[in-house]
Motif scaffolding. Sequence first.
Motif, PDB file in Angstrom:
ATOM      1  N   LEU A   1       0.772  -1.060  -0.691  1.00 45.59           N
ATOM      2  CA  LEU A   1      -0.226   0.039   0.592  1.00 45.59           C
ATOM      3  C   LEU A   1       0.610   1.323   0.155  1.00 45.59           C
ATOM      4  N   ILE A   2       1.816   1.342   0.922  1.00 54.18           N
ATOM      5  CA  ILE A   2       2.499   1.764   1.203  1.00 54.18           C
ATOM      6  C   ILE A   2       3.162   2.910  -0.830  1.00 54.18           C
ATOM      7  N   ASP A   3       3.589   1.527  -0.775  1.00 51.72           N
ATOM      8  CA  ASP A   3       4.880   1.585  -2.421  1.00 51.72           C
ATOM      9  C   ASP A   3       3.174   2.069  -3.796  1.00 51.72           C
ATOM     10  N   LEU A   4       2.414   1.689  -3.530  1.00 55.02           N
ATOM     11  CA  LEU A   4       1.484   2.123  -4.210  1.00 55.02           C
ATOM     12  C   LEU A   4       1.218   3.745  -4.399  1.00 55.02           C
ATOM     13  N   SER A   5       0.732   4.009  -2.681  1.00 51.16           N
ATOM     14  CA  SER A   5       0.558   5.269  -2.431  1.00 51.16           C
ATOM     15  C   SER A   5       1.639   6.549  -3.429  1.00 51.16           C
ATOM     16  N   LYS A   6       2.961   5.803  -2.484  1.00 49.72           N
ATOM     17  CA  LYS A   6       4.321   6.416  -3.295  1.00 49.72           C
ATOM     18  C   LYS A   6       3.704   6.639  -4.893  1.00 49.72           C
TER      19      LYS A   6
END
Length: 520
Positions: A197-202
């Motif tokens: 989720l962190i990767d996609l939001s970045k």
Amino acid sequence: MNEYRTDFEKLCYACRVGDLENVDRLAAAGVNLNGVDNFDNSPLFLASLCGHEEVVKLLLERGAICDRDRYEGARCIYGALTDIIRDILLAYDISKAVDTSQPFATHISSLLSEEEFLTNGLKLVFKQDNEHIDIHQFLLKARCVELWKTFFSASNKFIPTFYVPTNNRLKIFTLIIKFIYLIPVIHEIKTTEYPELIDLSKELKLETLSNFLDKLRHVTDPSEKSSMIIEFQFRVTEEARLQLCNFVENNIFLNTIDPKNLKTANTPASYNSKIIDPSADILLLAKDSSDTERIYPCHISILSRAHYFQVLFSLPFSENHMFRKLKNNNDSDAFSNLPVISLPPCEFIVAEIVIRYLYYDDSDIPWEYSIDVLLIADFLLEDRLKSMSAIVITQDPQVLKNYSIFEILDVAWQTRMERLEHFVAKILAKDIRKYYKSEEFKDAIMKSSKRISEREETDTIELVDDIRYYLLEKYSLEPDDIQYYETVDDIRELQSAGILDYRKDLDLIDQVLHILHLNA
């Protein structure tokens, strides 16, 4: 003086006196509900201490924190004036405090599950899951530009459907979409989903989300985690307000249309390129006092916040005679097929105040337009905007310098705003010796007497009753005091208590009633 108070000081005062409508207005304006005044009192503590149950409920719904494990939360609970308020605070689930931090946020959140007003939308298709998510284009454009850009081809041609690459999971994308729609999602995230989720939001440049998740996954204390989540959701809501503000200014107000320009067959290409915005699905027509028209490219899902529009949009377009098409000879124009809906005649700034309110709860209503906004809000059946307008009318001294008190009373009756009626009665009571001889005062009492049948009453005139009530307040008297002083003959005691002046004011009202042949 009231006009020199900060918004937070106004909020604290409204919580102290139980002014529910003003608390609602200030909360909608984004005033920090969890700040403290010079005496370390929060708005929630003041409302609890002073026994204002409805204000307490409203503050909790808007995001006020009442965590019994923290000093301020415990102080609210133990300082509550009544057992009912104490029970409300004790029973309140802190996780609910982030659900409806702003009414506009609640509306935005509801749009994800309601397809009724999803027009000119976008479709995210997940082939591997055989699923799809329908989303509102305007919201994506306002809140997540990177994802919105994916709906355009290399030639900059709009594509309404986007097939999500197979390496992206439906669950993770769903969490992102919920975040965009201001739905609290943090509690739904599993520990194993944080990295993805962190990767996609970045990747989508949702920095507020990615930075917060990166911090939160290292926190283990439940109380600290709860506090962080509440503060995060408040920050997200305020960020969304600013994003929608920018969207309105850049995509609606900068793209307004002069209907005259659409009635020529050879509309300039530059003009066409200016107004083409694939997210708009309704045109809002406003006409000012000079009969000049202006069209605002808007969105059905947002205008539906107003009850009038909600009912209107629920009717089939093909059978809805309230809609019409633009008279445009250029059929290639992107707006020629959009329905048009009209506001009652008003200045353009009034139309724009309404639009800003519907999109992001902006409550900045200049006093010069407060009455006009009230009238438009009444037409739209939008009670909160009516209340906000009425508050400006009653609190800004410039209003009374430019409108007579009887003009305000007529507006109060027309819009059924009890707050304004009491405001007028209080002013009339304060200066009854100034007003009682005027023809406007007599006309107002006559009009009020004719409203009796509407209230199904036969023995009272509402305006007179209200004035008599505020005469008691004017002289700091209670009904029981009047009964007591009827037995007192000492003139000095009656004079010092204000009874003699009170009776003189009552006599003035009775004189007017006698002249008008009214018995109330």
